[in-house]
Scaffold this motif. Structure first.
Motif, PDB file in Angstrom:
ATOM      1  N   GLY A 324       0.829  -1.211   0.000  1.00  0.00           N
ATOM      2  CA  GLY A 324       0.000   0.000   0.000  1.00  0.00           C
ATOM      3  C   GLY A 324       0.856   1.252   0.000  1.00  0.00           C
ATOM      4  N   PHE A 325       0.267   2.290   0.529  1.00  0.00           N
ATOM      5  CA  PHE A 325       0.872   3.612   0.524  1.00  0.00           C
ATOM      6  C   PHE A 325       2.281   3.603   1.142  1.00  0.00           C
ATOM      7  CE2 PHE A 325       0.736   7.934   2.516  1.00  0.00           C
ATOM      8  CZ  PHE A 325       0.848   8.605   1.319  1.00  0.00           C
ATOM      9  N   MET A 326       2.388   3.062   2.351  1.00  0.00           N
ATOM     10  CA  MET A 326       3.673   3.088   3.051  1.00  0.00           C
ATOM     11  C   MET A 326       4.633   2.032   2.505  1.00  0.00           C
ATOM     12  SD  MET A 326       3.426   5.603   5.034  1.00  0.00           S
ATOM     13  CE  MET A 326       4.788   5.492   6.183  1.00  0.00           C
ATOM     14  N   GLY A 327       4.111   0.822   2.247  1.00  0.00           N
ATOM     15  CA  GLY A 327       4.961  -0.245   1.732  1.00  0.00           C
ATOM     16  C   GLY A 327       5.651   0.185   0.447  1.00  0.00           C
ATOM     17  N   LYS A 344       5.210  -8.341  -0.874  1.00  0.00           N
ATOM     18  CA  LYS A 344       4.151  -9.358  -0.707  1.00  0.00           C
ATOM     19  C   LYS A 344       2.859  -8.657  -0.318  1.00  0.00           C
ATOM     20  CE  LYS A 344       1.870 -12.909   1.520  1.00  0.00           C
ATOM     21  NZ  LYS A 344       0.547 -12.298   1.644  1.00  0.00           N
ATOM     22  N   ASP A 345       1.783  -9.011  -1.022  1.00  0.00           N
ATOM     23  CA  ASP A 345       0.458  -8.518  -0.636  1.00  0.00           C
ATOM     24  C   ASP A 345      -0.521  -9.662  -0.844  1.00  0.00           C
ATOM     25  OD1 ASP A 345      -1.974  -6.805  -0.306  1.00  0.00           O
ATOM     26  OD2 ASP A 345      -0.505  -5.198  -0.363  1.00  0.00           O
ATOM     27  N   THR A 346      -1.802  -9.392  -0.656  1.00  0.00           N
ATOM     28  CA  THR A 346      -2.769 -10.495  -0.710  1.00  0.00           C
ATOM     29  C   THR A 346      -3.217 -10.835  -2.128  1.00  0.00           C
ATOM     30  OG1 THR A 346      -4.424  -8.839  -0.190  1.00  0.00           O
ATOM     31  CG2 THR A 346      -3.681 -10.238   1.621  1.00  0.00           C
ATOM     32  N   PHE A 403      -2.289  -3.555   7.022  1.00  0.00           N
ATOM     33  CA  PHE A 403      -3.297  -2.720   7.703  1.00  0.00           C
ATOM     34  C   PHE A 403      -2.962  -2.519   9.180  1.00  0.00           C
ATOM     35  CE2 PHE A 403      -6.452  -4.744   4.558  1.00  0.00           C
ATOM     36  CZ  PHE A 403      -6.269  -3.714   3.650  1.00  0.00           C
ATOM     37  N   GLU A 404      -3.392  -1.384   9.701  1.00  0.00           N
ATOM     38  CA  GLU A 404      -3.130  -1.074  11.106  1.00  0.00           C
ATOM     39  C   GLU A 404      -4.132  -1.816  12.002  1.00  0.00           C
ATOM     40  OE1 GLU A 404      -0.628   0.254  12.360  1.00  0.00           O
ATOM     41  OE2 GLU A 404      -1.028   1.641  13.986  1.00  0.00           O
ATOM     42  N   GLU A 405      -4.051  -3.134  11.980  1.00  0.00           N
ATOM     43  CA  GLU A 405      -4.953  -3.940  12.822  1.00  0.00           C
ATOM     44  C   GLU A 405      -4.122  -5.032  13.462  1.00  0.00           C
ATOM     45  OE1 GLU A 405      -8.167  -5.399  10.380  1.00  0.00           O
ATOM     46  OE2 GLU A 405      -8.569  -3.333   9.709  1.00  0.00           O
ATOM     47  N   VAL A 408      -4.239  -8.540  11.915  1.00  0.00           N
ATOM     48  CA  VAL A 408      -3.499  -8.723  10.652  1.00  0.00           C
ATOM     49  C   VAL A 408      -1.997  -8.751  10.934  1.00  0.00           C
ATOM     50  CG1 VAL A 408      -3.215  -7.882   8.281  1.00  0.00           C
ATOM     51  CG2 VAL A 408      -5.329  -7.419   9.505  1.00  0.00           C
ATOM     52  N   LYS A 409      -1.549  -7.898  11.848  1.00  0.00           N
ATOM     53  CA  LYS A 409      -0.115  -7.863  12.184  1.00  0.00           C
ATOM     54  C   LYS A 409       0.294  -9.229  12.756  1.00  0.00           C
ATOM     55  CE  LYS A 409       0.261  -3.150  11.807  1.00  0.00           C
ATOM     56  NZ  LYS A 409       0.779  -2.522  10.612  1.00  0.00           N
ATOM     57  N   HIS A 410      -0.525  -9.784  13.675  1.00  0.00           N
ATOM     58  CA  HIS A 410      -0.198 -11.081  14.260  1.00  0.00           C
ATOM     59  C   HIS A 410      -0.218 -12.183  13.209  1.00  0.00           C
ATOM     60  CE1 HIS A 410      -1.072  -9.992  18.731  1.00  0.00           C
ATOM     61  NE2 HIS A 410       0.201  -9.890  18.423  1.00  0.00           N
ATOM     62  N   THR A 428       8.280  -3.655  12.082  1.00  0.00           N
ATOM     63  CA  THR A 428       6.913  -3.239  11.786  1.00  0.00           C
ATOM     64  C   THR A 428       6.819  -1.722  11.673  1.00  0.00           C
ATOM     65  OG1 THR A 428       4.671  -3.069  12.666  1.00  0.00           O
ATOM     66  CG2 THR A 428       6.405  -3.553  14.261  1.00  0.00           C
ATOM     67  N   ASN A 429       6.051  -1.311  10.659  1.00  0.00           N
ATOM     68  CA  ASN A 429       5.884   0.129  10.416  1.00  0.00           C
ATOM     69  C   ASN A 429       4.586   0.645  11.044  1.00  0.00           C
ATOM     70  OD1 ASN A 429       6.376   2.698   9.096  1.00  0.00           O
ATOM     71  ND2 ASN A 429       4.787   2.131   7.644  1.00  0.00           N
ATOM     72  N   THR A 430       4.081  -0.060  12.031  1.00  0.00           N
ATOM     73  CA  THR A 430       2.853   0.409  12.681  1.00  0.00           C
ATOM     74  C   THR A 430       3.026   1.856  13.151  1.00  0.00           C
ATOM     75  OG1 THR A 430       1.383   0.119  14.553  1.00  0.00           O
ATOM     76  CG2 THR A 430       3.637  -0.593  14.867  1.00  0.00           C
ATOM     77  N   SER A 431       1.937   2.613  13.115  1.00  0.00           N
ATOM     78  CA  SER A 431       2.073   4.002  13.556  1.00  0.00           C
ATOM     79  C   SER A 431       1.645   4.192  15.008  1.00  0.00           C
ATOM     80  CB  SER A 431       1.275   4.934  12.645  1.00  0.00           C
ATOM     81  OG  SER A 431       0.003   4.414  12.407  1.00  0.00           O
ATOM     82  N   THR A 432       0.895   3.224  15.545  1.00  0.00           N
ATOM     83  CA  THR A 432       0.417   3.418  16.921  1.00  0.00           C
ATOM     84  C   THR A 432       0.469   2.173  17.811  1.00  0.00           C
ATOM     85  OG1 THR A 432      -1.790   3.106  15.982  1.00  0.00           O
ATOM     86  CG2 THR A 432      -1.200   5.348  16.580  1.00  0.00           C
TER      87      THR A 432
HETATM   88  P1  NAI Z   1      -2.616   0.818   3.027  1.00  0.00           P
HETATM   89  O1  NAI Z   1      -4.015   0.449   3.288  1.00  0.00           O
HETATM   90  O2  NAI Z   1      -2.289   1.798   1.950  1.00  0.00           O
HETATM   91  O3  NAI Z   1      -1.769  -0.493   2.714  1.00  0.00           O
HETATM   92  C1  NAI Z   1      -1.889  -1.683   3.437  1.00  0.00           C
HETATM   93  C2  NAI Z   1      -1.580  -2.817   2.499  1.00  0.00           C
HETATM   94  O4  NAI Z   1      -1.484  -4.011   3.249  1.00  0.00           O
HETATM   95  C3  NAI Z   1      -2.675  -3.036   1.452  1.00  0.00           C
HETATM   96  O5  NAI Z   1      -2.073  -3.073   0.166  1.00  0.00           O
HETATM   97  C4  NAI Z   1      -3.256  -4.392   1.818  1.00  0.00           C
HETATM   98  O6  NAI Z   1      -3.701  -5.130   0.712  1.00  0.00           O
HETATM   99  C5  NAI Z   1      -2.038  -5.042   2.468  1.00  0.00           C
HETATM  100  N1  NAI Z   1      -2.368  -6.177   3.299  1.00  0.00           N
HETATM  101  C6  NAI Z   1      -3.422  -6.364   4.121  1.00  0.00           C
HETATM  102  N2  NAI Z   1      -3.346  -7.569   4.680  1.00  0.00           N
HETATM  103  C7  NAI Z   1      -2.236  -8.171   4.222  1.00  0.00           C
HETATM  104  C8  NAI Z   1      -1.630  -9.445   4.417  1.00  0.00           C
HETATM  105  N3  NAI Z   1      -2.168 -10.335   5.224  1.00  0.00           N
HETATM  106  N4  NAI Z   1      -0.474  -9.719   3.769  1.00  0.00           N
HETATM  107  C9  NAI Z   1       0.067  -8.808   2.960  1.00  0.00           C
HETATM  108  N5  NAI Z   1      -0.464  -7.598   2.707  1.00  0.00           N
HETATM  109  C10 NAI Z   1      -1.608  -7.298   3.341  1.00  0.00           C
HETATM  110  O7  NAI Z   1      -2.034   1.312   4.432  1.00  0.00           O
HETATM  111  P2  NAI Z   1      -0.767   2.242   4.726  1.00  0.00           P
HETATM  112  O8  NAI Z   1      -1.229   3.636   4.879  1.00  0.00           O
HETATM  113  O9  NAI Z   1       0.321   1.919   3.777  1.00  0.00           O
HETATM  114  O10 NAI Z   1      -0.365   1.736   6.186  1.00  0.00           O
HETATM  115  C11 NAI Z   1       0.366   0.566   6.392  1.00  0.00           C
HETATM  116  C12 NAI Z   1       0.965   0.587   7.778  1.00  0.00           C
HETATM  117  O11 NAI Z   1       1.804   1.721   7.895  1.00  0.00           O
HETATM  118  C13 NAI Z   1      -0.052   0.705   8.907  1.00  0.00           C
HETATM  119  O12 NAI Z   1       0.393  -0.064  10.012  1.00  0.00           O
HETATM  120  C14 NAI Z   1      -0.045   2.183   9.230  1.00  0.00           C
HETATM  121  O13 NAI Z   1      -0.420   2.448  10.563  1.00  0.00           O
HETATM  122  C15 NAI Z   1       1.419   2.494   9.031  1.00  0.00           C
HETATM  123  N6  NAI Z   1       1.723   3.888   8.791  1.00  0.00           N
HETATM  124  C16 NAI Z   1       0.938   4.644   7.963  1.00  0.00           C
HETATM  125  C17 NAI Z   1       1.227   5.967   7.748  1.00  0.00           C
HETATM  126  C18 NAI Z   1       0.385   6.782   6.807  1.00  0.00           C
HETATM  127  O14 NAI Z   1       0.504   8.000   6.808  1.00  0.00           O
HETATM  128  N7  NAI Z   1      -0.459   6.160   5.993  1.00  0.00           N
HETATM  129  C19 NAI Z   1       2.365   6.613   8.394  1.00  0.00           C
HETATM  130  C20 NAI Z   1       3.173   5.725   9.180  1.00  0.00           C
HETATM  131  C21 NAI Z   1       2.831   4.411   9.366  1.00  0.00           C
END
Ligand code: NAI
Length: 717
Positions: A324-327, A344-346, A403-405, A408-410, A428-432
């Motif tokens: 996603g965005f951060m990855g 890797k994504d789903t 996802f920030e859940e 899912v992280k576990h 882990t790049n978790t934000s909280t």
């Molecule tokens: P996002 O929703 O853009 O991307 C999340 C990605 O994870 C999606 O592509 C989704 O398909 C994938 N995903 C979900 N379950 C999965 C699995 N089981 N295996 C592989 N991929 C899976 O979210 P975003 O914004 O990139 O956030 C990701 C993490 O980064 C979160 O923990 C968030 O808290 C953290 N973060 C986000 C910031 C932001 O500004 N968006 C800043 C700093 C950290």
């Protein structure tokens, strides 16, 4: 070992001065180096057999990095700094007027005083090499060039090109330097010395004339007459004031110094430069910016472990979970450093979207000519993807950005651990979410660490590395070293909800939201905080970050810290109405087709607690409420050991969430205002808004004992 910085060697009738400061990685000017220069120039002057000279560096990657900033700490008054500048002027003038003309042979960084010395030389040759960059970065330290830069640069490259360099401090690469007339010739690094000696000989013999700079037609019209110049100065002043909101006086001082050189005699120009250099060196803004310089320099050597730091392990490839965005951002900055990334994504669609996002970041660099087509292709080819962990087995590190859940992280951690080698790191790049919670399910919790990047990853300079009591020291040093390899300023913090940056951001955002709850207008709040010096206002920030993300983060923080960090009603209501902020083109502001902000969305007020009823609250009260909520929380972070020392928190706040750099950071701000005053202000606010502003115990104790976060004198960190 020689204690001399400069050595002189004769090549026939050309004297070669080699600058190689002993026991230092870079060459810097100090009073003793300038005295050596003086002596060498006298030797050259007196030796009639010498017809010309070359100034070259003995360091592999730096010509001259500028003045020794340690010396600035010795200034006790503006006059001290003015005197130092005048001392520098005399040396540069000797260089300029030397009977034997001097050629500057530039390879590597040629910065600040280094460029000012080169400008005083009769001829400049630079190597065509990525490490060769020229800049006058003084304004970044709240100063102005003090060794003739404001006078000689405009004469050399013209007014507009000079202002562009002086007012931004930006690097100019060799090719551009040739284009604007900053250097006379480019050569291959292997040929630098030889060609410089040859050019010196030609200059000495009078067979080589300094080439006149070629201005563009438009510049000619504008700059070469007093009315045109007045227009350029006026526009530059207006732009500067608008951009800096008056917080960076060095920008205006630099303009004044350049202008003095056009309006008076050269002597008057130099005298004004020295005077203004002194005024700026004594200014509080410069003090804070120099503090930040020292703080970030010190952080580069700090691996964040107590005692001897184990050697970091090389991270030559990584996996990124979640495209996603951060990855995608993390993958892009890794590829830029030549590090292969396995995504890797789903679903394959998500993987493809991630790779496309990496391509967009790299494409932007290509368009801006920061990389070549070949580099673009090479970097992009480093990113590959999967939906089932193929290619993950041998990876030394995997960065998780799903996802920030917590579920899912576990899940992904449980899937990965059996696949990875024992020594692999799970970052882990978790934000909280606390890292300890994520590591709960891990078989090897000592290999789990937090790597909190900020968005957009390729632009934001900070990386927060979060450690738990179980994280192994080697995992910490390896992760810190890897973060630095990615070009980030890294702070190491201890684990707790929100870590450091989001922890101190939460009460600030909440307070801005409470002002909305009370009926203060959206743009009034944003403008107040812009005027305080934040790069964007807090309500705009909500729209930028995403109101859903802010909502999630707010919920985590209030669950952890109770009422003190309870999000505002307004945030909940706007989120409840389905507004996501800029990404959904609907938030507190209106966005046009291209996602550009186009004013406050007046319809949002109907959702807020007071509806269209407006309250007026004075700007300084708005600022005080938001900022004190933040700095009080920052003090708690020291009290609880979230940050290891105030330095890390100050850097984290400035580089992570845009705390005004000219204020140095939250702890520097508390010291500047005075701990006693801060506690009094908090207590006053706490009577008006019970519970939210209770001064933390650390501040109360510090106020009672007359302590500060930093010593009032000496090196700031
Ligand atoms: P996002 O929703 O853009 O991307 C999340 C990605 O994870 C999606 O592509 C989704 O398909 C994938 N995903 C979900 N379950 C999965 C699995 N089981 N295996 C592989 N991929 C899976 O979210 P975003 O914004 O990139 O956030 C990701 C993490 O980064 C979160 O923990 C968030 O808290 C953290 N973060 C986000 C910031 C932001 O500004 N968006 C800043 C700093 C950290």
């Amino acid at each position: 070992m020689s204690t001399q910085a400069l050595t002189l060697a004769l090549h026939g009738d050309v004297a070669v001065i080699t600058f190689d400061l002993p026991n230092e990685p870079v060459n810097k000017f100090s009073a003793s180096v300038i005295a050596e220069f003086d002596a060498i120039l006298t030797t050259i002057e007196q030796n009639r057999a010498v017809k010309a000279a070359v100034l070259i560096s003995g360091k592999p990657e730096v010509f001259i990095a500028g003045a020794d900033i340690d010396a600035f700490l010795e200034f006790r008054s503006a006059q001290d700094a003015t005197d130092a500048s005048a001392f520098g002027h005399r040396m540069m003038q000797r260089l300029e007027k030397s009977r034997a003309p001097v050629v500057a042979a530039i390879h590597g960084g040629c910065l600040g005083g280094g460029l000012e010395a080169a400008l005083a030389c009769a001829y400049r040759i630079a190597t065509e090499h990525p490490k060769t960059v020229m800049a006058l970065p003084e304004v970044q330290l709240g100063l102005i060039p003090g060794a003739g830069g404001t006078q000689r640069l405009p004469r050399t490259v013209g007014l507009q090109a000079a202002l562009d360099m002086i007012l931004t401090g930006k690097n100019v690469r060799a090719k551009k330097a040739l284009q604007i007339g900053l250097v006379d010739e480019l050569v291959h690094p292997n040929m630098l010395r030889e060609i410089a000696i040859q050019r010196a000989r030609e200059l000495g013999a009078g067979t080589l004339r300094h080439q006149e700079k070629k201005h563009g037609a438009k510049e000619m019209v504008l700059e070469d007459n007093p009315i045109g110049r007045a227009v350029v100065f006026r526009q530059a002043r207006e732009m500067t004031l608008k951009k800096s909101r008056g917080h960076y006086p060095a920008l205006l001082a630099a303009l004044d110094a350049v202008s003095a050189g056009y309006h008076g005699s050269p002597e008057q120009g130099f005298a004004e430069e020295a005077r203004l250099f002194g005024v700026m060196a004594a200014s509080p803004v410069s003090k804070e910016l120099i503090f930040l310089f020292y703080a970030t320099t010190a952080l580069k050597k700090d691996f964040g472990v107590v005692g001897t730091a184990p050697a970091p392990q090389p991270v030559k490839r990584i996996g990124v979970l979640g495209t996603g965005f951060m990855g995608a951002g993390i993958a892009a900055i890794s590829a830029m450093q030549g590090i292969p990334v396995r995504f890797k994504d789903t679903t394959l669609e998500q993987v493809a979207r991630g790779i496309a996002a990496v391509r967009d970041v790299l494409k932007d660099r290509l368009t801006k000519r920061q990389i070549t087509r070949q580099q673009f292709d090479d970097q992009l080819s480093l990113v590959s993807g999967t939906v089932n962990y193929t290619g993950f087995r041998q990876l030394p590190m995997v960065v998780e950005a799903v996802f920030e859940e917590i579920g899912v992280k576990h899940k992904v951690l449980a899937e990965l651990e059996p696949l990875l080698a024992d020594h692999a790191i799970f970052a882990t790049n978790t934000s909280t979410i606390p890292i300890t919670r994520i590591a709960e399910g891990a078989k090897r919790p000592e290999r789990v660490i937090g790597m909190h990047f900020f968005s957009p990853v390729h632009k934001m300079p900070l990386l927060e590395v979060i450690v738990t009591p179980k994280t192994s020291p080697e995992v910490i040093t390896t992760t810190v070293a890897f973060g630095r390899k990615l070009g980030k300023t890294v702070i190491v913090v201890n684990d707790a909800p929100g870590f450091f940056a989001n922890r101190i951001l939460a009460p600030y955002i909440n307070e801005a939201g409470r002002l909305l709850d009370e009926g203060v207008a959206i743009d009034t709040i944003d403008t107040a905080m812009l005027d305080f010096g934040f790069p964007v206002g807090p309500i705009t920030l909500l729209d930028e970050v995403g109101i859903d993300i802010a909502g999630k983060s707010g919920a985590v923080m209030s669950a952890a810290f109770g009422d003190r960090l309870q999000p505002s009603q307004s945030l909940g209501k706007v989120l409840g109405a389905g507004r996501l902020g800029r990404k959904g083109k609907k938030g507190f502001y209106v966005y046009d087709e291209n996602g550009k902000k186009a004013g406050v969305d007046e319809s949002v007020y109907a959702l807020l607690p007071t509806g269209s009823r407006r309250t007026t609250i004075a700007k300084d009260v708005i600022q005080q409420r938001c900022v004190l909520a933040m700095v009080n929380e920052a003090a708690r972070c020291v009290e609880e050991g979230i940050v290891r020392q105030p330095r890390d928190g100050d850097v984290g706040a400035v580089f992570g969430i845009g705390f005004p750099p000219f204020r140095g950071g939250p702890y520097r701000y508390i010291d500047t205002v005075g701990v006693v005053q801060i506690v009094q202000q908090l207590e006053r606010l706490n009577t008006q808004h019970p519970g939210r502003f209770t001064p933390c115990a650390l501040l109360v104790n510090m106020a009672q004992e007359g302590r500060r976060f930093y010593s009032a004198t000496g090196k700031p960190v």
